[in-house]
Design an enzyme around this catalytic site. Structure first.
Site, PDB file in Angstrom:
ATOM      1  CE  LYS A 274      38.288  38.019  49.012  1.00  0.00           C
ATOM      2  NZ  LYS A 274      38.421  37.789  47.564  1.00  0.00           N
TER       3      LYS A 274
ATOM      4  CD  GLN B  68      36.025  36.281  45.202  1.00  0.00           C
ATOM      5  OE1 GLN B  68      36.413  37.310  45.726  1.00  0.00           O
ATOM      6  NE2 GLN B  68      36.603  35.116  45.417  1.00  0.00           N
TER       7      GLN B  68
ATOM      8  CG  ASP C   2      42.005  40.530  44.287  1.00  0.00           C
ATOM      9  OD1 ASP C   2      42.303  40.058  45.396  1.00  0.00           O
ATOM     10  OD2 ASP C   2      40.924  40.321  43.709  1.00  0.00           O
TER      11      ASP C   2
HETATM   12  N1  GUN Z   1      39.000  33.773  43.815  1.00  0.00           N
HETATM   13  C1  GUN Z   1      39.741  32.989  44.657  1.00  0.00           C
HETATM   14  N2  GUN Z   1      40.642  33.746  45.336  1.00  0.00           N
HETATM   15  C2  GUN Z   1      40.458  35.017  44.914  1.00  0.00           C
HETATM   16  C3  GUN Z   1      41.075  36.248  45.264  1.00  0.00           C
HETATM   17  O1  GUN Z   1      42.005  36.330  46.078  1.00  0.00           O
HETATM   18  N3  GUN Z   1      40.598  37.356  44.620  1.00  0.00           N
HETATM   19  C4  GUN Z   1      39.602  37.293  43.698  1.00  0.00           C
HETATM   20  N4  GUN Z   1      39.218  38.437  43.106  1.00  0.00           N
HETATM   21  N5  GUN Z   1      39.005  36.163  43.351  1.00  0.00           N
HETATM   22  C5  GUN Z   1      39.440  35.033  43.968  1.00  0.00           C
END
Ligand code: GUN
Length: 294
Positions: A52, A96, A119
């Site tokens: 990211k 996350q 998100d």
């Molecule tokens: N853990 C696995 N996929 C994601 C996601 O798209 N966003 C976040 N914040 N955590 C994750």
């Protein structure tokens, strides 16, 4: 049969975003800024967050990574989230997941200001999606809709069957595909672990989405001739053919299913690469105030 190339589409979208950032820069505007909160040292989370941050750099966004030990308290994390909510320089942020067991994921997500919840996990964003209001849509469903749109796949009046009812993919996608709009208007069926005669239902699908995390679950005889098949699965399985000793396998038995399809997403290179760009697009929307005008 045509392959839906998520890798290329994600690359195209990154270029579009980079151009948009350049325009903002030229006109003296504020550069979009994404922050990511990472608690602990979970290997997969480290990889996702690194990707990211790197993607932000590629399109010219600002990014900030906040890393905390897995021993931090829930109160400490909630306090950090509040600081990000109030930080005027940050347009959007993510926490996350998974979080360590002693921290409630629900509390953490609900502490995020929905205006910065790029998100799309906050109940306010999910609720707004449900009733067709502008909202941040989470990365995987948003990425799938974008592929459907860019490949001009008709959804109106078609039967979409989704295997999997997770909060992250199956359920939000079922809502989005049934909304009264351009990428919706579908008749949607959601199959899950208690569904009986699943093959009978999947064989009726004009568009079949597999999102259960069981490698090779969808076999050739479960798919109608001419169907569009979207494979969301990305399970790491052992392989002698790769250097790492692993490869990614989707929920669809590709070799059996692909010859029957009009379109199919490969794994890797299908839905996966679209998820990070969906997050970047949400960050751009947040920076421009397009979901929640100020
Ligand atoms: N853990 C696995 N996929 C994601 C996601 O798209 N966003 C976040 N914040 N955590 C994750």
């Amino acid at each position: 049969m045509q392959l839906i190339d998520g890798k290329k589409t994600a690359g195209d979208i990154k270029l579009e975003l980079a151009r948009e950032v350049e325009e903002i820069r030229k006109s003296g505007g504020r550069i979009p800024h994404l922050a990511a909160v990472l608690v602990g040292n979970d290997g997969a989370s480290e990889t996702y967050v690194a990707s990211k941050v790197k993607s932000c750099e590629q399109v010219g966004f600002k990014s900030t990574l906040l890393r905390f030990e897995d021993t931090v308290s829930e109160a400490f994390l909630l306090d950090q989230i509040e600081k990000l909510n109030n930080d005027k320089d940050i347009d959007g942020f993510i926490v996350q997941l998974p979080l360590p067991d002693h921290i409630s994921e629900h509390k953490a997500i609900e502490a995020i200001n929905p205006r910065k919840d790029v998100d799309g996990f906050h109940p306010v964003n999910i609720g707004r999606t449900l009733i067709g209001l502008p909202s941040f849509v989470s990365a995987t469903p948003a990425g799938i809709l974008e592929l459907i749109k860019r490949y001009r796949i008709e959804t109106s009046g078609r039967h979409c069957v989704i295997i999997g009812r997770s909060n992250l993919v199956g359920r939000p996608l079922s809502i989005l595909l049934s909304l009264k709009n351009k990428t919706g208007d579908a008749t949607v069926t959601v199959c899950h672990s208690r569904t009986q005669n699943m093959e009978k239902i999947t064989r009726q699908a004009d568009i079949l989405v597999a999102a259960i995390g069981r490698p090779g679950f969808v076999k050739g005889d479960m798919v109608k001739e001419g169907a569009v098949v979207i494979d969301v699965g990305t399970t790491r399985v052992k392989s002698d053919l790769t250097k790492s000793g692993f490869k990614l396998k989707g929920d669809v038995e590709f070799d059996e299913v692909a010859p029957k399809c009009s379109y199919i997403t490969p794994v890797p290179g299908g839905v996966g690469p679209m998820t990070v760009v969906s997050l970047l697009r949400n960050t751009m929307l947040a920076a421009k105030g397009e979901i929640y005008p100020v």
